[in-house]
Design a protein around this motif. Sequence first.
Motif, mmCIF file in Angstrom:
data_model
loop_
_atom_site.group_PDB
_atom_site.id
_atom_site.type_symbol
_atom_site.label_atom_id
_atom_site.label_comp_id
_atom_site.label_asym_id
_atom_site.label_seq_id
_atom_site.Cartn_x
_atom_site.Cartn_y
_atom_site.Cartn_z
ATOM 1 N N GLU A 172 0.853 -1.185 0.000
ATOM 2 C CA GLU A 172 0.000 0.000 0.000
ATOM 3 C C GLU A 172 0.894 1.242 0.000
ATOM 4 O OE1 GLU A 172 -2.497 2.281 -0.570
ATOM 5 O OE2 GLU A 172 -3.682 0.552 0.053
ATOM 6 N N TYR A 173 0.638 2.162 -0.904
ATOM 7 C CA TYR A 173 1.514 3.335 -0.965
ATOM 8 C C TYR A 173 0.856 4.632 -0.519
ATOM 9 C CZ TYR A 173 -0.922 3.705 -5.391
ATOM 10 O OH TYR A 173 -1.891 3.756 -6.340
ATOM 11 N N LEU A 174 -0.463 4.614 -0.412
ATOM 12 C CA LEU A 174 -1.109 5.829 0.081
ATOM 13 C C LEU A 174 -0.895 5.928 1.587
ATOM 14 C CD1 LEU A 174 -4.684 6.383 -1.395
ATOM 15 C CD2 LEU A 174 -2.592 7.677 -1.836
ATOM 16 N N PRO A 175 -0.507 7.094 2.072
ATOM 17 C CA PRO A 175 -0.378 7.251 3.524
ATOM 18 C C PRO A 175 -1.676 6.850 4.226
ATOM 19 C CG PRO A 175 0.521 9.159 2.391
ATOM 20 C CD PRO A 175 -0.097 8.283 1.340
ATOM 21 N N GLU A 646 -6.763 18.482 -2.580
ATOM 22 C CA GLU A 646 -6.499 18.985 -1.227
ATOM 23 C C GLU A 646 -5.501 18.104 -0.486
ATOM 24 O OE1 GLU A 646 -10.895 21.036 -0.823
ATOM 25 O OE2 GLU A 646 -10.447 19.196 0.296
ATOM 26 N N GLU A 647 -5.678 16.791 -0.633
ATOM 27 C CA GLU A 647 -4.747 15.880 0.041
ATOM 28 C C GLU A 647 -3.334 16.054 -0.517
ATOM 29 O OE1 GLU A 647 -5.259 14.308 2.665
ATOM 30 O OE2 GLU A 647 -7.381 13.754 2.790
ATOM 31 N N ALA A 648 -3.236 16.261 -1.815
ATOM 32 C CA ALA A 648 -1.914 16.438 -2.434
ATOM 33 C C ALA A 648 -1.244 17.701 -1.904
ATOM 34 C CB ALA A 648 -2.049 16.503 -3.952
ATOM 35 N N ALA A 649 -2.038 18.772 -1.801
ATOM 36 C CA ALA A 649 -1.484 20.032 -1.298
ATOM 37 C C ALA A 649 -1.003 19.872 0.141
ATOM 38 C CB ALA A 649 -2.535 21.130 -1.388
ATOM 39 N N ARG A 650 -1.831 19.201 0.959
ATOM 40 C CA ARG A 650 -1.485 19.019 2.372
ATOM 41 C C ARG A 650 -0.197 18.198 2.498
ATOM 42 N NH1 ARG A 650 -6.498 18.800 4.765
ATOM 43 N NH2 ARG A 650 -6.843 16.698 4.042
ATOM 44 N N LEU A 651 -0.141 17.149 1.722
ATOM 45 C CA LEU A 651 1.008 16.257 1.787
ATOM 46 C C LEU A 651 2.297 16.994 1.403
ATOM 47 C CD1 LEU A 651 1.956 13.311 2.170
ATOM 48 C CD2 LEU A 651 1.613 12.999 -0.280
ATOM 49 N N LEU A 652 2.226 17.776 0.333
ATOM 50 C CA LEU A 652 3.430 18.473 -0.138
ATOM 51 C C LEU A 652 3.852 19.578 0.829
ATOM 52 C CD1 LEU A 652 2.903 18.688 -3.999
ATOM 53 C CD2 LEU A 652 4.505 17.258 -2.722
ATOM 54 N N GLY A 660 10.290 11.589 3.368
ATOM 55 C CA GLY A 660 10.069 10.825 4.601
ATOM 56 C C GLY A 660 10.021 9.322 4.335
ATOM 57 N N GLU A 661 10.498 8.530 5.313
ATOM 58 C CA GLU A 661 10.526 7.080 5.162
ATOM 59 C C GLU A 661 9.114 6.534 4.895
ATOM 60 O OE1 GLU A 661 12.905 5.196 4.627
ATOM 61 O OE2 GLU A 661 11.728 3.332 4.705
ATOM 62 N N GLU A 662 8.117 7.149 5.541
ATOM 63 C CA GLU A 662 6.746 6.655 5.389
ATOM 64 C C GLU A 662 6.195 6.917 3.989
ATOM 65 O OE1 GLU A 662 7.747 9.263 6.937
ATOM 66 O OE2 GLU A 662 6.235 10.825 7.183
ATOM 67 N N HIS A 663 6.916 7.695 3.183
ATOM 68 C CA HIS A 663 6.441 7.990 1.823
ATOM 69 C C HIS A 663 7.232 7.258 0.749
ATOM 70 C CE1 HIS A 663 4.925 11.935 3.743
ATOM 71 N NE2 HIS A 663 4.002 11.001 3.793
ATOM 72 N N ARG A 664 7.985 6.259 1.201
ATOM 73 C CA ARG A 664 8.864 5.574 0.256
ATOM 74 C C ARG A 664 8.087 4.910 -0.886
ATOM 75 N NH1 ARG A 664 12.684 0.803 0.788
ATOM 76 N NH2 ARG A 664 11.051 0.042 2.148
ATOM 77 N N GLU A 665 7.031 4.203 -0.525
ATOM 78 C CA GLU A 665 6.257 3.501 -1.560
ATOM 79 C C GLU A 665 5.585 4.485 -2.524
ATOM 80 O OE1 GLU A 665 6.164 0.330 -2.372
ATOM 81 O OE2 GLU A 665 7.706 0.084 -0.822
ATOM 82 N N LEU A 666 5.112 5.589 -1.961
ATOM 83 C CA LEU A 666 4.465 6.604 -2.794
ATOM 84 C C LEU A 666 5.464 7.194 -3.785
ATOM 85 C CD1 LEU A 666 2.073 8.402 -3.489
ATOM 86 C CD2 LEU A 666 2.709 9.910 -1.632
#
Length: 683
Positions: A172-175, A646-652, A660-666
């Motif tokens: 799974e790659y979505l946070p 909105e999620e993309a903006a928040r994430l960036l 971040g390590e938690e975003h490796r798959e993404l």
Amino acid sequence: MDSPITSIKGIGEKTAMLFHRVGVHTVGELLSYYPRTYDIYEEPVTFANLKTDEIQAVTGFLKKVPSVTKTKRYAVTTVVLEEFGEYLHLTWFNMPFLKNTFIPGNTYIFRGRVQKKKGRLVMEQPEYFTPEAYGEKLNTMQPIYGLTAGLSNKTVAKAVKQALDGRNLNLEYLPEEIRMNQELAEYNFALQTIHFPVKWEDLLLARKRLVFDEFFLFILALRQMREAAEVRKNECPCKPVKETEQLLSSLPYELTGAQKRVWRELLEDLSGEGVMSRLIQGDVGSGKTVVALLALVCAVYNGYQGALMAPTEVLARQHGQSIQEMLDQAGLSVRVVVLTGSMSAKEKRTAYEQIENGQAEIVVGTHALIQNQVHFQRLGLVVTDEQHRFGVRQRETLADKGMFPHVLVMSATPIPRTLAIILYGDLDISVLDELPANRLPIKNCVVDESYRPAAYRFMEKEIDKGRQVYVICAMVEDNPELELENVVDYTEKLKAAMKPSVAIAYLHGKMKASEKNEIMERFASGELQVLVSTTVVEVGVNVPNATVMMVENAERFGLAQLHQLRGRVGRGKHQSYCIFVSGNDSPDTKKRLEILGKSNDGFYIASQDLKLRGPGDLFGIRQSGLLEFKIGDVFTDAGILKAASEEAARLLEEDPALSGEEHRELRKRLDACRMLGDGKVSL
Ligand code: ADP
Ligand code: MG
């Protein structure tokens, strides 16, 4: 995911070639070759409950051997079923062997689209099953894929099944947070379910997840590109020049307020600090071409070359000619070079040379030609006409060749501004929201086939006045399964129905490019008075003297497409007319077509179309041809699009580089998307 589809058991080179034709080369692409729709095998109904224009199943008792009659072209197999005094006629074309398939005295299930013809209920080419075989299919959802000649639905479904069974599950790659916020299903579940849903509720969940992913990744990729683009400075600065004024004063009309405003915006971009990156959105007929020409002239007189790219060869040639005429009229000697696929090798070579040594000042051609094979000496501005989806990679491709020109994209696709800003995140937007004042609104009517003779008389009257006519048909050649009016036969019929003095010719996509060009030129010059055509004339074609657009089988087209077609008339000072001929009389069709009858405004039509289809019509709108996402639709899925943005903006904001390590798959996923050559984000 990257391995070729031949790695799937049962797919050899031959089948692989067929898959290539629908754009599927790798296992990953196969898995994202989503079904167009699903077929649900429902309980058979009684004859009294048959509804026209729906696909239904009936149980039929066969009293005698089917009859086979031969017509000029087909062998027609017929079965007449009876139930409590109601009759249903079944026909198959060119399947005479069926005569021996059905055994009198047995019961079969027949399934197909119910139609009413000459007062009879009929099914053409129905599927047939034994009751046992049908029982096995009952209530299942079968995926229906887009196909090409030789590639059967069965083959695709089987290949997908193999691929799904044989693969390792994706991480799974979505946070987690986004998945929870948006209530999104897990990725592997979504992929399995979109192809082989077990129930409707699951399918909706799966689809939502995949739509979200498609938008989310697209927006992330765009946003990251934008960061890169923002720092790029203007390497082709253009000062205002007097030649654009000269062009303006030579025009037979004055620019509309909107054209003037947009031209000012372009001029600011061209002379500004940063490189231009702009979208001009304007309804059909709003006058985009002349605005683009002003920008091109400005670039040329600042010492740069300009390029104008069009989606079709017909349109490219037409642009080349009209630009040359406008320049000549203004007394500007600018060398315009047209580059099309149908030119001879020698002509092409000359064109390439002129482009490379700088003699060619404005180059007009199709997207593919200009992008791939051409070396410019000093390219300063690229205009892309009628491209509905901005290729994210377009600028990168040019940059790879060491070119950093201004980029201008023009589109008539009516998408609401908010959506445009989300989608074209890295473009500035100009809107041409005003039609030239000399235009009389197009008069529309929606009619049935019985109106044809009257329509022909009307067309003759217009032709007597010196005007010209388009007639649009849905198909090229005769197809026994679809009783659509088709170009070739229709032209013959029309010739017989009209005065012999009227010059009629046809145009369709399967003709050779040189033939198409010849016909188009004869129509543009006024030598031909009636052009019977498929939708190849849909975008951009400009023959202001044409005043009648007649669309046969209008019910087969999307509203947006019909609006584009209608845009071929009403382009000059004469009153223009649009006749939509409906091949059926269902109330839904009527309602849809009447929207067109009521309004000539592309934005209004798009919004009404959406309302009518409603969010329940998950898959239908994709056929309207707006913005080709694989599964998401910017209209019906506007809510998901907004959430993804909105999620993309928040994430960036939290993690701009996604380091971040938690975003490796993404990150991996996003890199995989970017690898795709055509810039389309794929899942
Ligand atoms: P589109 O925006 O659909 O590409 P075009 O640029 O092809 O439209 O313009 C349509 C027609 O309108 C052309 O014949 C063009 O010469 C004419 N035109 C453009 N601007 C004006 C104007 N301000 N006044 C009158 N006619 C115009
Ligand atoms: Mg145009």
